[in-house]
Write an enzyme that holds these catalytic residues in place. Structure first.
Site: not given
Ligand SMILES: *Cc1c(COP(=O)(O)O)cnc(C)c1O
Length: 361
Positions: A102, A172, A196
């Site tokens: 990511w 993030d 998540k």
């Molecule tokens: C799932 C995830 C993303 C991407 O999320 P989207 O909603 O598909 O854009 C980005 N960063 C992390 C750490 C993730 O777990």
């Protein structure tokens, strides 16, 4: 059919009491004689609910007053691109710490707008560790420093907030936000896709220090401008109303669990249970992440013989343990054990793993 334990990495399992409440209120919500999905986001009832969700999130994370909380769209991926637009001027440089899939993707999107500088990377060890802060090559003139606090695919997590001095730290936190108490004041900007650890897909939660909102100075289209979203209380355009409502229910559920200190304890225990089972399997199961950087949320593991993978997945699914297939990048298995996964789910997984290893060891 009964609900099973769902180990999906995302969209992921949600607390059962929250789903029950949403079900109960689906047709008629809050005395409005309509579903929350069917109401104007500008109506009094929705606005009150939306404001309460922010109050509850602020309480959970102890968000300081000089931070704004935004309810946005686009997924974390869109904000890989939008964060640089908001925090940097075109061509300025920004520091990125790369610890897995990511944070790598974040660099890929950002480099269309800023000069990305890789301040540290654990790629050489297969993304199995967090590079020690002392080895990072940060630049004083960077617009910000970006990390992914938990790498959902590689199962690597920051267990300390790195010090980046006067340069704002951007994180993030899609896959570990609200999993433990957090000192928000150490960050310039935090963002997280909801699917998540918060609620349904389609919603992004952002916590941003007020002064950083001034950096765009109207340079970007309003719809991409965090300052414009903040000025409109996240209602610059139609927000994902149902996702916002459901996130609000999850915040209330978290408070009822005893808040983030309590959920952190539960998360620590779940992760300890699962890693202990892997480590005690005599090599039948393996997780090769540096123990100091193991994720409490996403636990990737491989079987000693990949020819058993299909059988493991088939039998675990039949036993009511869903979505254990690892990400295609790594193969093997991955168990995601976010806030809403109960200890009983992890206990059931560990019991299945022991039994499977006994039968095939
Ligand atoms: C799932 C995830 C993303 C991407 O999320 P989207 O909603 O598909 O854009 C980005 N960063 C992390 C750490 C993730 O777990």
């Amino acid at each position: 059919m009964a609900r099973a334990f769902n180990f999906s990495a995302g969209p992921a399992t949600l607390p059962e009491p929250v789903l029950h409440q949403a079900q109960q209120e689906l047709l008629e919500w809050g005395g409005e004689r309509a579903s929350v999905m069917e109401l104007s986001h500008r109506g009094k009832a929705f606005e009150a609910m939306a404001a309460q969700a922010e109050v509850d999130l602020r309480e959970l994370l102890q968000v300081p007053d000089n931070y704004r909380v935004l309810f946005l769209q686009g997924g974390a991926t869109q904000h890989f691109a939008q964060v640089p637009m908001n925090l940097a001027t075109p061509g300025q440089s920004a520091d990125y710490v790369v610890t897995g899939a990511w944070s790598s993707k974040a660099v890929g999107e950002a480099q269309h707008f800023v000069q990305t500088h890789i301040a540290a990377s654990s790629e050489a060890d297969g993304f199995r560790s967090i590079p020690p802060r002392a080895q990072w090559q940060l630049r004083e003139d960077a617009a910000y420093v970006h990390i992914a606090s938990n790498e959902t695919i590689h199962g690597v997590e920051f267990h300390e907030t790195p010090d980046t001095g006067a340069v704002p730290l951007v994180a993030d936190m899609s896959s570990n936000i609200l999993s433990r108490p957090l000192d928000v004041s150490r960050y310039g900007l935090i963002y997280a896709g909801a699917q998540k650890n918060i609620g349904p897909a389609g919603l992004v939660i952002m916590i941003v220090r007020q002064d950083l909102l001034e950096r765009t100075a109207g340079r970007v289209p309003r719809i991409f401008d965090y300052a414009a979203h903040a000025a409109e209380n996240s209602m610059l355009n139609t927000p994902p109303t149902f996702a916002w409502y459901l996130a609000g229910l999850v915040f209330q559920w978290l408070k009822a669990q005893g808040g983030l200190a309590a959920i952190a304890q539960a998360n620590d225990r779940k992760a300890a249970t699962l890693y202990a089972a892997i480590d005690a399997s005599g090599g039948f199961y393996r997780n090769e992440v540096d123990p100091a950087a193991r994720s409490r949320m996403n636990v990737p593991f491989v079987l000693h013989d990949a020819r058993l993978d299909a059988l493991f997945l088939q039998e675990s699914n039949a036993a009511g343990l869903l979505a254990l297939k690892g990400h295609r990048v790594l193969g093997g298995m991955r168990a995601s054990i976010y806030n809403a996964m109960p200890q009983e789910g992890v206990d059931a997984l560990v019991a299945f793993m022991r039994d499977f290893a006994q039968r095939h060891g």
